[in-house]
Design a protein around this motif. Structure first.
Motif, short mmCIF file in Angstrom:
data_model
loop_
_atom_site.label_atom_id
_atom_site.label_comp_id
_atom_site.label_asym_id
_atom_site.label_seq_id
_atom_site.Cartn_x
_atom_site.Cartn_y
_atom_site.Cartn_z
N ASN A 132 -32.96 8.42 6.85
CA ASN A 132 -32.81 7.65 5.61
C ASN A 132 -32.64 6.17 5.91
O ASN A 132 -33.18 5.32 5.20
CB ASN A 132 -31.63 8.16 4.79
N LYS A 133 -31.91 5.86 6.98
CA LYS A 133 -31.76 4.45 7.38
C LYS A 133 -33.10 3.87 7.81
O LYS A 133 -33.43 2.73 7.46
CB LYS A 133 -30.74 4.33 8.51
N GLN A 134 -33.87 4.65 8.57
CA GLN A 134 -35.19 4.19 9.00
C GLN A 134 -36.11 3.99 7.80
O GLN A 134 -36.88 3.02 7.75
CB GLN A 134 -35.82 5.19 9.96
N ASP A 175 -35.23 3.26 4.67
CA ASP A 175 -34.81 2.05 3.96
C ASP A 175 -35.32 0.79 4.66
O ASP A 175 -35.79 -0.14 4.02
CB ASP A 175 -33.29 1.99 3.84
N LEU A 176 -35.24 0.79 5.98
CA LEU A 176 -35.72 -0.36 6.75
C LEU A 176 -37.23 -0.54 6.59
O LEU A 176 -37.70 -1.66 6.37
CB LEU A 176 -35.36 -0.20 8.23
N LYS A 177 -37.99 0.54 6.68
CA LYS A 177 -39.45 0.46 6.53
C LYS A 177 -39.84 -0.02 5.14
O LYS A 177 -40.74 -0.83 4.97
CB LYS A 177 -40.12 1.81 6.80
N LEU A 178 -39.15 0.48 4.12
CA LEU A 178 -39.47 0.07 2.76
C LEU A 178 -39.15 -1.41 2.54
O LEU A 178 -39.90 -2.11 1.86
CB LEU A 178 -38.71 0.94 1.75
N GLU A 179 -38.07 -1.87 3.14
CA GLU A 179 -37.73 -3.29 3.02
C GLU A 179 -38.76 -4.15 3.74
O GLU A 179 -39.19 -5.19 3.22
CB GLU A 179 -36.33 -3.54 3.58
N ALA A 193 -43.44 4.71 6.15
CA ALA A 193 -42.35 5.13 5.27
C ALA A 193 -42.65 6.50 4.67
O ALA A 193 -41.76 7.34 4.54
CB ALA A 193 -42.13 4.10 4.18
N ASP A 194 -43.90 6.72 4.32
CA ASP A 194 -44.29 8.02 3.76
C ASP A 194 -44.11 9.13 4.78
O ASP A 194 -43.64 10.22 4.45
CB ASP A 194 -45.75 7.96 3.29
N LYS A 199 -41.60 12.40 4.54
CA LYS A 199 -42.03 13.79 4.74
C LYS A 199 -41.16 14.50 5.77
O LYS A 199 -40.84 15.68 5.62
CB LYS A 199 -43.50 13.84 5.15
N GLN A 200 -40.74 13.78 6.81
CA GLN A 200 -39.84 14.36 7.81
C GLN A 200 -38.50 14.72 7.17
O GLN A 200 -37.92 15.77 7.47
CB GLN A 200 -39.62 13.39 8.97
#
Length: 57
Positions: free
Chosen positions: A14-16, A18-22, A43-44, A48-49
């Motif tokens: 979830n942290k990863q 959020d970072l990718k979406l930002e 991010a997609d 999925k993971q």
């Protein structure tokens, strides 16, 4: 017995996510559509993971 000491992989993902979406948002705002597309794809895949891990619990 010691499951409270195990790291939660969903929390880490979830942290990863959020970072990718930002990062994708900033790329889009800067007009870098290729980077935005790549970051959105990553991010997609992370999402999925997360879904796969939540289903397997």
């Amino acid at each position: 017995m010691f499951s409270i000491f195990k790291a939660n992989p969903v929390k880490k993902l979830n942290k990863q996510l959020d970072l990718k979406l930002e990062q994708a948002m900033h790329a889009q705002r800067n007009g870098d559509i290729k980077a935005y597309a790549q970051l959105s794809l990553e991010a997609d895949l992370i999402e999925k993971q997360i879904q796969h891990l939540q289903i397997s619990r």
